[in-house]
Design an enzyme around this catalytic site. Structure first.
Site, PDB file in Angstrom:
ATOM      1  N   HIS A   1       9.900  -3.443   4.846  1.00  0.00           N
ATOM      2  CA  HIS A   1      10.280  -2.034   4.990  1.00  0.00           C
ATOM      3  C   HIS A   1      10.368  -1.641   6.455  1.00  0.00           C
ATOM      4  O   HIS A   1       9.703  -2.202   7.307  1.00  0.00           O
ATOM      5  CB  HIS A   1       9.365  -1.068   4.226  1.00  0.00           C
ATOM      6  CG  HIS A   1       7.914  -0.997   4.615  1.00  0.00           C
ATOM      7  ND1 HIS A   1       7.075  -2.077   4.703  1.00  0.00           N
ATOM      8  CD2 HIS A   1       7.133   0.088   4.913  1.00  0.00           C
ATOM      9  CE1 HIS A   1       5.851  -1.666   5.021  1.00  0.00           C
ATOM     10  NE2 HIS A   1       5.860  -0.365   5.163  1.00  0.00           N
TER      11      HIS A   1
ATOM     12  N   HIS B   1       0.817  -1.228   0.000  1.00  0.00           N
ATOM     13  CA  HIS B   1       0.000   0.000   0.000  1.00  0.00           C
ATOM     14  C   HIS B   1       0.850   1.278   0.000  1.00  0.00           C
ATOM     15  O   HIS B   1       0.370   2.336   0.401  1.00  0.00           O
ATOM     16  CB  HIS B   1      -0.975   0.002   1.188  1.00  0.00           C
ATOM     17  CG  HIS B   1      -0.317   0.066   2.537  1.00  0.00           C
ATOM     18  ND1 HIS B   1      -0.814  -0.592   3.637  1.00  0.00           N
ATOM     19  CD2 HIS B   1       0.782   0.715   2.982  1.00  0.00           C
ATOM     20  CE1 HIS B   1      -0.049  -0.350   4.691  1.00  0.00           C
ATOM     21  NE2 HIS B   1       0.924   0.448   4.313  1.00  0.00           N
TER      22      HIS B   1
ATOM     23  N   HIS C   1      -3.288   4.048   9.606  1.00  0.00           N
ATOM     24  CA  HIS C   1      -2.020   4.627  10.062  1.00  0.00           C
ATOM     25  C   HIS C   1      -2.321   5.855  10.919  1.00  0.00           C
ATOM     26  O   HIS C   1      -1.975   6.980  10.546  1.00  0.00           O
ATOM     27  CB  HIS C   1      -1.147   5.020   8.878  1.00  0.00           C
ATOM     28  CG  HIS C   1      -0.772   3.884   7.957  1.00  0.00           C
ATOM     29  ND1 HIS C   1      -1.643   3.308   7.062  1.00  0.00           N
ATOM     30  CD2 HIS C   1       0.404   3.224   7.804  1.00  0.00           C
ATOM     31  CE1 HIS C   1      -1.011   2.342   6.396  1.00  0.00           C
ATOM     32  NE2 HIS C   1       0.219   2.273   6.825  1.00  0.00           N
TER      33      HIS C   1
ATOM     34  N   GLU D   1       3.242  -5.525   8.732  1.00  0.00           N
ATOM     35  CA  GLU D   1       1.989  -5.345   7.973  1.00  0.00           C
ATOM     36  C   GLU D   1       1.599  -6.624   7.220  1.00  0.00           C
ATOM     37  O   GLU D   1       0.422  -6.842   6.925  1.00  0.00           O
ATOM     38  CB  GLU D   1       2.133  -4.191   6.963  1.00  0.00           C
ATOM     39  CG  GLU D   1       2.175  -2.817   7.620  1.00  0.00           C
ATOM     40  CD  GLU D   1       2.383  -1.664   6.620  1.00  0.00           C
ATOM     41  OE1 GLU D   1       2.211  -0.508   7.036  1.00  0.00           O
ATOM     42  OE2 GLU D   1       2.728  -1.902   5.441  1.00  0.00           O
TER      43      GLU D   1
HETATM   44  C1  DHB Z   1       5.850   4.064   3.344  1.00  0.00           C
HETATM   45  C2  DHB Z   1       5.327   2.785   3.452  1.00  0.00           C
HETATM   46  C3  DHB Z   1       4.228   2.539   4.252  1.00  0.00           C
HETATM   47  O1  DHB Z   1       3.687   1.302   4.442  1.00  0.00           O
HETATM   48  C4  DHB Z   1       3.608   3.581   4.900  1.00  0.00           C
HETATM   49  O2  DHB Z   1       2.484   3.299   5.594  1.00  0.00           O
HETATM   50  C5  DHB Z   1       4.110   4.861   4.813  1.00  0.00           C
HETATM   51  C6  DHB Z   1       5.242   5.109   4.022  1.00  0.00           C
HETATM   52  C7  DHB Z   1       7.025   4.339   2.471  1.00  0.00           C
HETATM   53  O3  DHB Z   1       7.620   3.422   1.932  1.00  0.00           O
HETATM   54  O4  DHB Z   1       7.364   5.514   2.278  1.00  0.00           O
HETATM   55 FE    FE Z   2       2.012   1.258   5.885  1.00  0.00          FE
END
Ligand code: DHB
Ligand code: FE
Length: 280
Positions: free
Chosen positions: A193, A12, A59, A240
């Protein structure tokens, strides 16, 4: 009766939404990301879902630190786009299926999964970006959506196993609804991430690809991955991915892989995507 016919796993990344909203998807940075979604858009157009059951995370948009439900089911008639930081995206209002959502709430709660019932809820990039990835930029979304919001923001998130079994309960709920409806379930978020502190920028393609393999070949094994492995291998926001197990649990174990797309990086994140279909 209603049926869950297929599942979609998809990241996402908010910058994907920004790229679409600002019309820069043909730029060299974004083109390979969007090329991998072409087949998905054709596939879902052909499948014509009546309802998308969309498992996603908030979020700190609909919820603040004051209240964080583990599983919150969207039972409202409409869900308005909103977002932390970026402002609401210029996408259509998301329309719910109140009757099916209430039925699912009753079935799943009496099946002993204690959901929070949301009669009002705003939805952020966690929901709108997967919709844009799959349906592009229509005037109105082509189907109704039932959002299920999962806490992955404050420890402890639910286990993969809990999510997988919740997927099975959602399937039982859908299949006990009389009207013929084609339901497609989305599991969203991920892949590897980490947005904060010393390991910010972490991306682990080997681990991500193995996760995608397990989604197809051994979803039960995937559902047993402990939280600490997500943190170690996929970074703090890699957690996530537990949401994908809700999607996978709602499908047959031998569901067939129709399409896969993996690309690094997009913003700070590995973009992962899979489409699985039940054989019958
Ligand atoms: C990013 C990824 C995410 O899942 C999020 O909620 C906010 C930012 C990103 O990669 O910048
Ligand atoms: Fe996210």
């Amino acid at each position: 009766m209603a049926r869950i016919t297929a599942g979609v796993g998809v990241s996402h990344v908010p910058a994907i939404g920004v790229a679409m909203d600002s019309g820069i998807t043909d730029q060299p940075y974004w083109k390979p990301v969007f090329d991998g979604f072409k087949k998905s858009r054709e596939w879902i157009k052909d499948k014509k879902p009546d309802v998308v059951f969309l498992v996603y995370n908030d979020h700190c948009t609909a919820f603040s630190a004051a209240m964080i439900p583990t599983f919150a089911l969207g039972c409202a008639a409409e869900f308005h786009p909103a977002d932390e930081g970026w402002g609401p995206r210029p996408v259509p209002v998301v329309k719910g299926h109140q009757k099916l959502a209430s039925h699912i709430a009753q079935s799943v709660i009496l099946d002993e999964f204690d959901l929070t019932i949301m009669n009002e809820m705003e939805v952020d990039h966690g929901l709108t970006v997967p919709m844009s990835i799959m349906f592009d930029q229509p005037e109105e979304w082509p189907c109704l959506v039932i959002p299920l919001c999962v806490n992955v923001v404050q420890y402890p998130a639910p286990t993969g196993n809990r999510c997988y079994n919740l997927g099975k309960a959602i399937r039982r709920a859908v299949e006990s609804y009389e009207e013929d409806l084609n339901v497609i379930i989305f599991g969203t978020g991920g892949m590897s991430h980490q947005l904060q502190y010393k390991r910010a920028g972490l991306i682990n393609p080997e681990w991500d690809k193995e996760f995608l393999d397990l989604m197809t070949k051994d979803p039960v094994k995937a559902s047993k991955i402990p939280h600490v492995e997500y943190l170690r291998e996929a970074g703090s926001e890699g957690i996530e991915l537990v949401m994908w197990h809700v999607m996978r649990g709602a499908l047959d174990e031998d569901a067939v892989e129709i399409h896969r797309h993996y690309h690094v990086p997009a913003s700070n994140t590995a973009v992962g995507h899979i489409i699985l279909e039940n054989k019958t």
